[in-house]
Write an enzyme that holds these catalytic residues in place. Structure first.
Site, PDB file in Angstrom:
ATOM      1  N   PHE A   1      40.441 -28.231  51.538  1.00 11.48           N
ATOM      2  CA  PHE A   1      40.073 -29.200  50.495  1.00 11.48           C
ATOM      3  C   PHE A   1      39.234 -28.458  49.472  1.00 11.48           C
ATOM      4  CE2 PHE A   1      37.206 -31.816  48.175  1.00 11.48           C
ATOM      5  CZ  PHE A   1      37.791 -33.063  48.036  1.00 11.48           C
ATOM      6  N   GLU A   2      39.671 -28.483  48.230  1.00 10.72           N
ATOM      7  CA  GLU A   2      38.844 -27.939  47.153  1.00 10.72           C
ATOM      8  C   GLU A   2      39.167 -28.747  45.905  1.00 10.72           C
ATOM      9  OE1 GLU A   2      40.355 -23.886  46.862  1.00 10.72           O
ATOM     10  OE2 GLU A   2      38.505 -23.082  47.661  1.00 10.72           O
ATOM     11  N   ILE A   3      38.139 -29.079  45.145  1.00  5.13           N
ATOM     12  CA  ILE A   3      38.376 -29.600  43.798  1.00  5.13           C
ATOM     13  C   ILE A   3      37.594 -28.658  42.912  1.00  5.13           C
ATOM     14  CG2 ILE A   3      37.942 -31.490  42.174  1.00  5.13           C
ATOM     15  CD1 ILE A   3      38.369 -33.461  44.420  1.00  5.13           C
TER      16      ILE A   3
END
Ligand code: GDP
Ligand code: MN
Length: 432
Positions: free
Chosen positions: A294-296
């Site tokens: 998960f990365e934004i």
């Protein structure tokens, strides 16, 4: 050498009866003081106010008409992961994208199957783009001796390091470290949200995280941070910290938060650099990293000159093959070194699971917008609300979850918000 002479001197003192020697006591005291002062250099000052709070702590009425950011959701996947990919996209659709409709870019190193394309097209209400990892980004670079690398990967696999025996896994980690932000389909975007097959979202995300990242001047967002399996990257910290020194990059508090100062006094400390996960001065890295499935984040951070130069150096070193460097520790060390601490965001309000690790926020009391038609069409039930909860309609139950706390951020939290379960102290003690 200086410490050689020091040792000789200590031996002479011992022969003379060391207990009574004031010189010896002075040396011991000086060494102790030196260690304390040294440790002090890595002290992480507790900020007077919280540097990073959730963007919202209650449900919002999704603003479906607001302008969107220049952003895409990105998933690398294999054809055989079609069912897991479908579940991830469906979960994101239900908890977020049915309102915000960000395009999803699917990437593969092999031709997509019709089944994958049809299934995923049918699952997302937004645009789906099926693209490829360029072949050149999924091969050994020319400076790697392939025979050597293959032998090394075989040995890593045999010693039980997860996935390390799989050549494709090494290519994948290298791709996510150095190339994904340059693939054709992502060129036009500034922001990405990384998604993987087999993840699950458990809270409604009722605001646009990209928009908030922009508004709050953030560049990197995560949900879960944990300790790396140490055998995957024995020399990574040394290589990164050598580069950092060569480039004269000062230590941010996030960088220092990951460093465990050595307790060995000068002039012996330097010898500790023989051990893994140490910099050339002998200080260690606790391997805490943002879990990058998960990365934004801001693609331009990775496209930037500094990150590129770091990646080139790491890539030349060959550790993506001779060891099993993951993209998560590479991203983390770079972000902690090159970004300002307040530019890093912990999405504490996003319920997220991948494999067996999850983050499960408690629901915000009085913040669930029970009358909202938009939200009610997505989900009408949620777990109990709890004092201090920041979640929106989370169906996972914040009371009994085995939450993975964000160890990496905790050292930087203002004291009144510092909640650190005993298990994390214990873990950081073992891993330190
Ligand atoms: P883990 O999260 O570290 O356990 O590793 P995964 O097996 O989940 O791989 C991470 C991501 O890379 C997932 O999105 C996978 O679908 C993707 N991936 C891993 N290996 C390959 C591969 O050989 N080909 C493709 N196309 N994707 C891969
Ligand atoms: Mn995975």
């Amino acid at each position: 050498m200086l410490h050689h002479r020091l040792l000789q001197r200590l031996q002479r003192l011992r022969r003379r009866g060391l207990q009574n020697s004031p010189i010896l006591w002075a040396v011991v005291l000086a060494a102790l003081l030196e260690v304390v002062f040294h440790g002090f250099r890595f002290r992480v000052p507790v900020p007077p106010r919280e540097l990073d709070t959730p963007f919202y702590t209650t449900c919002q009425e999704p603003d479906v008409t607001a302008p969107r950011e220049n952003a895409a959701i990105v998933m690398l996947a294999r054809n055989e992961e079609v069912e897991q990919a479908r579940r991830s996209v469906e979960s994101l659709e239900r908890h977020f994208n049915q309102w915000f409709k960000y395009p999803i870019v699917f990437l593969n190193d092999e031709p997509w199957s019709d089944e994958f394309i049809q299934t995923l097209n049918a699952t997302t209400s937004a645009e789906a783009i099926f693209d490829y990892v360029p072949k050149k980004d999924w091969l050994f670079p020319e400076w790697i001796d392939q025979e050597d690398a293959k032998a090394s990967m075989k040995a890593q696999g045999e010693s039980g390091i997860l996935y390390a025996g799989k050549e494709t896994y090494h290519h994948m980690c290298r791709f996510f470290s150095g190339y994904f932000y340059q693939v054709e389909a992502l060129k036009k975007y500034k922001w990405y949200w990384r998604l993987e097959p087999d993840v699950e979202f458990s809270c409604a995300i009722t605001y646009d995280p990209f928009r908030e990242m922009v508004r709050h001047n953030k560049i990197y967002g995560f949900t879960i941070a944990l300790f790396e399996e140490k055998r995957t990257c024995p020399s990574l910290f040394r290589k990164v910290s050598d580069w950092k020194e060569a480039e004269n990059i000062p230590s941010t508090s996030m960088w220092n938060a990951g460093v465990t100062a050595s307790w060995v006094p000068w002039p012996f400390r330097g010898h500790m650099s023989w051990f893994s996960h140490r910099d050339r001065h002998g200080d260690g890295w606790n391997t805490c990293h943002y879990w990058s499935n998960f990365e934004i984040a801001d693609l331009d951070f990775f496209r930037g000159e500094k990150y590129q130069s770091l990646f080139q150096k790491l890539d030349k070193d060959g550790g993506f093959y001779y060891e099993r460097w993951g993209d998560a520790p590479v991203h983390t060390l770079a972000v902690n070194m090159l970004a300002k601490p307040h530019q890093i965001h912990h999405f504490a309000d996003i319920g997220y699971r991948h494999d067996t690790f999850y983050q499960c926020p408690a629901n915000a009391p009085g913040g669930q917008l029970p009358e909202s038609k938009t939200l009610n069409s997505a989900k009408e039930t949620w777990a109990p609300e709890l004092e201090g909860g920041v979640g929106c309609r989370c169906e996972c139950d914040g009371r009994k979850s085995l939450n993975i706390p964000s160890y990496c951020h905790d050292k930087l939290r203002a004291p009144n918000t510092m909640r650190r379960p005993w298990s994390t102290w214990f873990l950081s003690w073992i891993y330190a």
